[in-house]
Design a protein around this motif. Structure first.
Motif, PDB file in Angstrom:
ATOM      1  N   GLU A 132      58.642  60.467  48.826  1.00  0.00           N
ATOM      2  CA  GLU A 132      57.602  59.477  48.484  1.00  0.00           C
ATOM      3  C   GLU A 132      56.647  60.118  47.492  1.00  0.00           C
ATOM      4  O   GLU A 132      56.102  61.177  47.740  1.00  0.00           O
ATOM      5  N   GLN A 157      62.684  45.472  47.755  1.00  0.00           N
ATOM      6  CA  GLN A 157      62.431  44.441  46.743  1.00  0.00           C
ATOM      7  C   GLN A 157      63.168  44.706  45.430  1.00  0.00           C
ATOM      8  O   GLN A 157      63.449  43.770  44.678  1.00  0.00           O
ATOM      9  N   GLY A 205      59.082  39.930  49.344  1.00  0.00           N
ATOM     10  CA  GLY A 205      58.240  39.880  50.541  1.00  0.00           C
ATOM     11  C   GLY A 205      58.377  41.136  51.390  1.00  0.00           C
ATOM     12  O   GLY A 205      59.390  41.832  51.345  1.00  0.00           O
ATOM     13  N   TYR A 206      57.316  41.411  52.171  1.00  0.00           N
ATOM     14  CA  TYR A 206      57.321  42.603  53.033  1.00  0.00           C
ATOM     15  C   TYR A 206      58.497  42.562  54.001  1.00  0.00           C
ATOM     16  O   TYR A 206      59.210  43.552  54.176  1.00  0.00           O
TER      17      TYR A 206
HETATM   18  C1  LIG Z   1      50.820  43.514  43.662  1.00  0.00           C
HETATM   19  C2  LIG Z   1      51.794  43.060  44.703  1.00  0.00           C
HETATM   20  C3  LIG Z   1      51.354  42.307  45.789  1.00  0.00           C
HETATM   21  C4  LIG Z   1      52.286  41.896  46.770  1.00  0.00           C
HETATM   22  N1  LIG Z   1      51.815  41.183  47.826  1.00  0.00           N
HETATM   23  C5  LIG Z   1      52.662  40.804  48.818  1.00  0.00           C
HETATM   24  C6  LIG Z   1      52.169  40.101  49.954  1.00  0.00           C
HETATM   25  O1  LIG Z   1      50.980  39.818  50.077  1.00  0.00           O
HETATM   26  N2  LIG Z   1      53.050  39.733  50.914  1.00  0.00           N
HETATM   27  C7  LIG Z   1      54.385  40.035  50.832  1.00  0.00           C
HETATM   28  O2  LIG Z   1      55.127  39.697  51.755  1.00  0.00           O
HETATM   29  N3  LIG Z   1      54.862  40.710  49.756  1.00  0.00           N
HETATM   30  C8  LIG Z   1      54.045  41.103  48.745  1.00  0.00           C
HETATM   31  N4  LIG Z   1      54.523  41.777  47.641  1.00  0.00           N
HETATM   32  C9  LIG Z   1      55.958  41.929  47.480  1.00  0.00           C
HETATM   33  C10 LIG Z   1      56.686  43.032  48.256  1.00  0.00           C
HETATM   34  O3  LIG Z   1      57.047  42.525  49.459  1.00  0.00           O
HETATM   35  C11 LIG Z   1      56.016  44.329  48.433  1.00  0.00           C
HETATM   36  O4  LIG Z   1      55.880  44.884  47.160  1.00  0.00           O
HETATM   37  C12 LIG Z   1      56.793  45.300  49.343  1.00  0.00           C
HETATM   38  O5  LIG Z   1      55.951  46.378  49.568  1.00  0.00           O
HETATM   39  C13 LIG Z   1      58.125  45.759  48.799  1.00  0.00           C
HETATM   40  O6  LIG Z   1      58.683  46.723  49.657  1.00  0.00           O
HETATM   41  P1  LIG Z   1      59.563  47.933  49.095  1.00  0.00           P
HETATM   42  O7  LIG Z   1      59.811  48.871  50.204  1.00  0.00           O
HETATM   43  O8  LIG Z   1      60.716  47.401  48.354  1.00  0.00           O
HETATM   44  O9  LIG Z   1      58.609  48.605  48.019  1.00  0.00           O
HETATM   45  P2  LIG Z   1      57.223  49.394  48.271  1.00  0.00           P
HETATM   46  O10 LIG Z   1      56.637  49.011  49.556  1.00  0.00           O
HETATM   47  O11 LIG Z   1      56.432  49.218  47.027  1.00  0.00           O
HETATM   48  O12 LIG Z   1      57.690  50.897  48.401  1.00  0.00           O
HETATM   49  C14 LIG Z   1      58.200  51.622  47.313  1.00  0.00           C
HETATM   50  C15 LIG Z   1      57.710  53.040  47.447  1.00  0.00           C
HETATM   51  O13 LIG Z   1      58.387  53.857  46.487  1.00  0.00           O
HETATM   52  C16 LIG Z   1      57.460  54.771  45.950  1.00  0.00           C
HETATM   53  N5  LIG Z   1      57.990  55.193  44.631  1.00  0.00           N
HETATM   54  C17 LIG Z   1      58.085  54.460  43.494  1.00  0.00           C
HETATM   55  N6  LIG Z   1      58.700  55.177  42.534  1.00  0.00           N
HETATM   56  C18 LIG Z   1      58.997  56.412  43.078  1.00  0.00           C
HETATM   57  C19 LIG Z   1      59.647  57.579  42.579  1.00  0.00           C
HETATM   58  N7  LIG Z   1      60.104  57.655  41.328  1.00  0.00           N
HETATM   59  N8  LIG Z   1      59.793  58.659  43.416  1.00  0.00           N
HETATM   60  C20 LIG Z   1      59.329  58.585  44.713  1.00  0.00           C
HETATM   61  N9  LIG Z   1      58.693  57.509  45.213  1.00  0.00           N
HETATM   62  C21 LIG Z   1      58.550  56.412  44.409  1.00  0.00           C
HETATM   63  C22 LIG Z   1      56.165  53.991  45.905  1.00  0.00           C
HETATM   64  O14 LIG Z   1      55.044  54.860  45.888  1.00  0.00           O
HETATM   65  C23 LIG Z   1      56.238  53.183  47.192  1.00  0.00           C
HETATM   66  O15 LIG Z   1      55.646  53.827  48.277  1.00  0.00           O
HETATM   67  C24 LIG Z   1      53.649  42.221  46.660  1.00  0.00           C
HETATM   68  C25 LIG Z   1      54.076  42.973  45.566  1.00  0.00           C
HETATM   69  C26 LIG Z   1      53.170  43.401  44.596  1.00  0.00           C
HETATM   70  C27 LIG Z   1      53.666  44.232  43.458  1.00  0.00           C
END
Ligand SMILES: Cc1cc2nc3c(=O)[nH]c(=O)nc-3n(C[C@H](O)[C@H](O)[C@H](O)COP(=O)(O)OP(=O)(O)OC[C@H]3O[C@@H](n4cnc5c(N)ncnc54)[C@H](O)[C@@H]3O)c2cc1C
Length: 449
Positions: A32, A350, A356-357
């Motif tokens: 991370e 995503q 979505g979360y």
């Molecule tokens: C601004 C915004 C608001 C959102 N609001 C909502 C909401 O209110 N409700 C909802 O349901 N969904 C929301 N979403 C959509 C989505 O559900 C969330 O982004 C969710 O957190 C995606 O989960 P994930 O695990 O795919 O990515 P994330 O939770 O973003 O996790 C990805 C992780 O990878 C890490 N990372 C990235 N690049 C690297 C790298 N090169 N090396 C190591 N680590 C890295 C990041 O730091 C992060 O911790 C939102 C998205 C965005 C962008």
């Protein structure tokens, strides 16, 4: 520690995948980047599984709601995210909402309780060339890694912004007003649903677009290269009253049979047309062609229901424009979320094009289970597509139309339809069927420790 799997990204999906693998005894390195002084523009903390915006996992109703059903199925799979959410829950009516700090702390505590999961604060800049890998870096994947993924998949296959046009449930479109046809249709390809407008209706709709309340871009979303190719409908409307009639609302070649007269037995061209195109193989979801928009959600519902034939439209999702790194998964990934050209790499969350979360965590959960099955030499069996997990996975890995692939929440339009069930009872019928079908599938999973 040597490891069996390298998971990159400790968000919702990566943490869940690490849990599913760690619980099954596999050695995991979870990388991370937050905690090294680096953060995406949306993240505020260094905590794992940070909720970047709302603190809600949406409806917890597992009788009538697709995301509530997904909660139910994830709980039955011993989901880390659902477990931590239960510990951090705050009152929110029928929704599942959490104290975000308690939630993230609980995710980390539970992961740290697994001695075979190593959490490393580091940024990864290139796709590993070998070794079992899970990429779960989310919608705001750091630039260097996104570049590396882009090079591995082809520039056109990795989007950096989504441009979402609203998606409508087919069964809520009034076909006594709309009709199926392609432009200059000779009867052979009736691929579009067309909603006809008179001049008066068009002018009122145009004014509605001009006056409608829009969502502002976040500072870091401004100046996107994106707008050259795909302009929001309200921006097009601002360019002139006729712009839409020469663009996505062009009526030429579209005889409306509902307007047939003795002189025009095939019907007449409307003044303007809104077209909808099939969005999934089941034919249950249809997208409004060219209607990507930054209008506020309530405004979209109000305005789009003034379109003839859409007065009672229900939307599987509303339009939006955001920064969002995601793959054209139906083309690039196999049924097990592996990159077809580099099968040691799986994707989760995503970045696969779910939204979505809860959906991101659900895809992380499935990626973890798939990886566990492969490491154990067991054949992976996908969850039945009648379940929320299976419907989501099918959408990502093949059912969605690749040409118009855009991020998608779980919704009943992704499930095999139950046409024989009365509309009023259909949601319960979907959830009952899913709950019955998930049980048997759970028995096929690699056992957890
Ligand atoms: C601004 C915004 C608001 C959102 N609001 C909502 C909401 O209110 N409700 C909802 O349901 N969904 C929301 N979403 C959509 C989505 O559900 C969330 O982004 C969710 O957190 C995606 O989960 P994930 O695990 O795919 O990515 P994330 O939770 O973003 O996790 C990805 C992780 O990878 C890490 N990372 C990235 N690049 C690297 C790298 N090169 N090396 C190591 N680590 C890295 C990041 O730091 C992060 O911790 C939102 C998205 C965005 C962008």
């Amino acid at each position: 520690m040597t490891y069996d799997v390298h998971i990159i990204g400790g968000g919702l999906a990566g943490s869940e995948a690490a849990w599913q693998l760690g619980r099954r005894g596999f050695k995991v390195r979870l990388s991370e980047m937050r905690g090294t002084g680096e953060r995406s523009p949306a993240h505020q903390t260094d905590a794992l599984a940070e909720l970047v915006c709302s603190n809600s996992f949406r409806s917890d109703d597992d009788q009538k709601n697709a995301v509530g059903l997904l909660h139910h199925e994830m709980r039955r799979c011993d989901s880390l995210i659902m477990g931590a959410a239960a510990k951090a829950q705050v009152p929110a009516g029928s929704a599942l909402a959490v104290d975000r700090d308690v939630f993230s702390a609980e995710v980390e505590t539970r992961l740290r309780s697994l001695p075979n999961v190593q959490i490393v604060r580091e940024r990864i800049d290139t796709l590993p060339e070998s070794g079992m890998t899970v990429i779960a870096t989310g919608p705001l994947t750091a630039e260097a890694l996104a570049g590396s993924i882009g090079r591995a998949t082809g520039a056109d296959s990795l989007a950096f912004f989504d441009a979402i046009a609203p998606i409508v449930y087919r069964e809520t479109i009034d076909m006594d007003v709309c009709w199926m046809a392609s432009r200059w249709d000779k009867g052979e390809t009736r691929d579009y649903i067309n909603c006809p407008m008179t001049q008066e209706q068009y002018l009122a709709f145009h004014q509605g677009l001009m006056d409608g309340e829009k969502t502002a871009f976040k500072e870091w979303e401004a100046n996107t290269p994106y707008f050259d190719g795909c302009m929001p409908i309200e921006v097009m409307a601002e360019r002139g009253v006729e712009t839409l009639r020469f663009g996505p609302m062009k009526p030429v070649g579209l005889d409306n049979p509902h307007w047939a007269t003795p002189e025009h037995p095939n019907g007449r061209w409307p003044y303007a047309v809104v077209q909808l195109r099939q969005d999934n193989k089941l034919g249950t979801l249809w997208n409004m062609v060219g209607f990507q928009t930054k209008l506020k959600h309530a405004e979209q519902v109000r305005l789009f229901r003034t379109i003839p034939g859409l007065e009672k439209a229900e939307f599987a999702r509303l339009g939006g424009l955001h920064r969002n790194t995601f793959l054209n998964s139906p083309v690039l990934l196999d049924r097990q979320l592996r990159l077809k050209t580099a099968p040691h790499v799986r994707f989760a969350g995503q970045i696969t094009g779910c939204e979505g979360y809860v959906e991101s965590a659900a895809v992380g959960l499935m990626t973890g289970l798939m990886t566990a099955a492969e490491l154990a030499g067991r054949e992976w069996q996908a969850p039945p597509r009648t379940t929320a997990l299976g419907a989501l996975l099918s959408h990502i890995t093949g059912d969605a139309e690749a040409d118009s692939y855009q991020p998608m929440n779980v919704n009943f339009g992704l499930f095999p339809p139950l046409h024989d069930v009365k509309k009023k009872q259909r949601k319960e019928a979907y959830t009952e069927r899913a709950k019955a079908d998930i049980g048997e599938w759970l028995g096929t999973l690699t056992p957890s420790a």
